[in-house]
Design a protein around this motif. Structure first.
Motif, PDB file in Angstrom:
ATOM      1  N   CYS A 103      78.377  58.294  97.671  1.00 22.76           N
ATOM      2  CA  CYS A 103      76.969  58.071  98.022  1.00 22.76           C
ATOM      3  C   CYS A 103      76.840  57.788  99.522  1.00 22.76           C
ATOM      4  CB  CYS A 103      76.372  56.946  97.195  1.00 22.76           C
ATOM      5  SG  CYS A 103      74.568  57.050  97.115  1.00 22.76           S
ATOM      6  N   ASN A 301      67.836  64.957  87.452  1.00 24.04           N
ATOM      7  CA  ASN A 301      66.870  63.991  87.967  1.00 24.04           C
ATOM      8  C   ASN A 301      67.300  63.652  89.400  1.00 24.04           C
ATOM      9  OD1 ASN A 301      65.349  63.078  85.321  1.00 24.04           O
ATOM     10  ND2 ASN A 301      67.513  63.176  84.816  1.00 24.04           N
ATOM     11  N   PHE A 303      67.101  61.937  93.192  1.00 26.13           N
ATOM     12  CA  PHE A 303      66.658  60.738  93.904  1.00 26.13           C
ATOM     13  C   PHE A 303      67.147  60.823  95.344  1.00 26.13           C
ATOM     14  CE2 PHE A 303      66.817  59.559  89.482  1.00 26.13           C
ATOM     15  CZ  PHE A 303      65.757  58.698  89.287  1.00 26.13           C
ATOM     16  N   ALA A 311      67.755  55.279  90.838  1.00 22.38           N
ATOM     17  CA  ALA A 311      68.712  56.191  90.197  1.00 22.38           C
ATOM     18  C   ALA A 311      69.619  55.438  89.241  1.00 22.38           C
ATOM     19  CB  ALA A 311      69.529  56.910  91.264  1.00 22.38           C
ATOM     20  N   HIS A 312      70.122  54.288  89.665  1.00 23.92           N
ATOM     21  CA  HIS A 312      70.963  53.474  88.783  1.00 23.92           C
ATOM     22  C   HIS A 312      70.173  52.996  87.573  1.00 23.92           C
ATOM     23  CE1 HIS A 312      74.866  52.320  90.961  1.00 23.92           C
ATOM     24  NE2 HIS A 312      74.397  53.420  91.541  1.00 23.92           N
ATOM     25  N   CYS A 314      67.700  54.513  86.174  1.00 23.97           N
ATOM     26  CA  CYS A 314      67.511  55.675  85.300  1.00 23.97           C
ATOM     27  C   CYS A 314      68.719  55.851  84.381  1.00 23.97           C
ATOM     28  CB  CYS A 314      67.297  56.921  86.158  1.00 23.97           C
ATOM     29  SG  CYS A 314      66.966  58.435  85.235  1.00 23.97           S
ATOM     30  N   VAL A 324      71.809  62.508  86.759  1.00 22.95           N
ATOM     31  CA  VAL A 324      71.144  61.758  87.820  1.00 22.95           C
ATOM     32  C   VAL A 324      71.905  62.010  89.116  1.00 22.95           C
ATOM     33  CG1 VAL A 324      70.535  59.465  88.677  1.00 22.95           C
ATOM     34  CG2 VAL A 324      70.272  59.997  86.247  1.00 22.95           C
ATOM     35  N   ILE A 326      71.853  61.872  93.442  1.00 20.87           N
ATOM     36  CA  ILE A 326      71.275  61.415  94.694  1.00 20.87           C
ATOM     37  C   ILE A 326      71.499  62.513  95.730  1.00 20.87           C
ATOM     38  CG2 ILE A 326      71.488  59.740  96.566  1.00 20.87           C
ATOM     39  CD1 ILE A 326      71.990  57.624  94.478  1.00 20.87           C
TER      40      ILE A 326
END
Length: 328
Positions: A103, A301, A303, A311-312, A314, A324, A326
């Motif tokens: 990330c 999804n 983010f 995001a977390h 979700c 999910v 990022i």
């Protein structure tokens, strides 16, 4: 470089922050990847929240989360072929037993952990191959070829289960799957031959009826503790269970007799520590399925890095359709 970080256990929106960190430089046998997407998995949320069994404090002072991701190699260290620069790649174990995960704008990893993507596979798909994709592929093929076998996949609507349904069907198996009402149509479209609601009172009888009383040859199990009694009932003699989760009941109780007298094999999979040869085999098979167009995934999804907390959440709330990601 810009990175999402956390320094203490806690709720996602409380502890996840954006920081400027030094861009890493690849050491010997490493590559530097400019990331496009970072995949968020339940294990990432558990690590951040401090809910992993036996873990009482963060393992590092500053953590960049997430083990899955995809991007492009921007530089290589000593001993790495310069021809790798510019490759579209996906990553496994990006933050396993190390502080800096995916990330962030960049990550340095040993080149063996950075896999070139097949040409027709998107970076978005690449960002979910490390944990969901490899877990499903290994669990489906852990006992060899599946052509002609009957496979039961629990949680066919989930991240790993949805992969597993498609991979098992691609492999030539008769696929049985459990899921919730919402997911029946898409699990059927993914290739399941028979689908059962996981909360049905007649689940065991229905599965056996679907096998003409012969039982299931191989099971891919997301909730071992909840379903161990069911498995003992529906598996064929010498059946094989690939279990990769048991979140609802981490201390299961089981009757050994039914398992013994069917001589069932229970194979517990933790994809982070999969032996080298087995990982290589799973990667090769996963790529082959993707090249064949055998796997179609729901829209992710998306983010931003600034919305990493959402995001977390979700992932933690559950019930979502699609991965999910990022976007870096």
């Amino acid at each position: 470089m810009k990175a999402v970080t956390w320094r203490a256990f806690g709720a996602a929106r409380d502890v996840l922050n954006i920081e400027e960190l030094e861009t890493p430089t690849p050491s010997k046998s490493e590559v530097l990847v400019r990331l496009a997407f970072s995949g968020v998995n339940p294990s990432d949320a558990k690590a951040r929240s401090g809910t992993r069994p036996g873990v009482t404090k963060p393992p590092f002072d500053v953590i960049v989360p997430h083990s899955d991701g995809a991007g492009v190699i921007e530089a290589v260290g000593e001993g790495v072929d310069a021809a790798r620069i510019g490759q579209r790649v996906w990553i496994w174990n990006g933050q396993w037993q190390r502080a800096k995960g995916t990330c962030a704008e960049y990550i340095c990893l040993p080149e063996a952990q950075v896999i070139e993507l097949p040409q027709k596979v998107s970076l978005e798909t690449g960002a979910v191959l490390g944990i969901p994709g490899l877990t499903a592929c290994h669990c489906v093929f852990a006992n060899g070829e599946v052509a002609g076998k009957t496979i039961l996949i629990s949680g066919g609507g989930g991240s790993v289960g949805f992969w597993a349904v498609q991979l098992a069907k691609w492999g030539g198996a008769t696929v049985l799957a459990t899921c919730g009402k919402r997911d029946v149509a898409r699990v059927r479209a993914a290739g399941a031959d028979d689908i059962f609601l996981y909360d049905s009172d007649s689940l065991s009888d229905d599965i056996l009826r679907a096998t003409n009383g012969n039982g299931v040859d191989h099971a891919v199990e997301v909730e071992f503790g909840e379903n161990v009694e069911l498995l003992a009932n529906v598996m064929a003699s010498n059946g094989y269970v690939s279990a990769y989760g048991s979140a609802k009941r981490m201390q299961p109780e089981l009757s050994f007799g039914p398992i013994l007298f069917k001589a069932l094999t229970v194979d517990v999979t933790l994809i982070y520590i999969l032996p080298k040869a087995q990982r290589a085999a799973a990667i090769e098979r996963l790529h082959a399925a993707l090249i064949d167009g055998a796997v179609n995934l729901p829209k992710p999804n998306f983010f931003s890095m600034e919305d990493a907390g959402a995001a977390h959440e979700c992932v933690e709330i559950g019930g979502r359709v699609g991965s999910v990601l990022i976007q870096i």
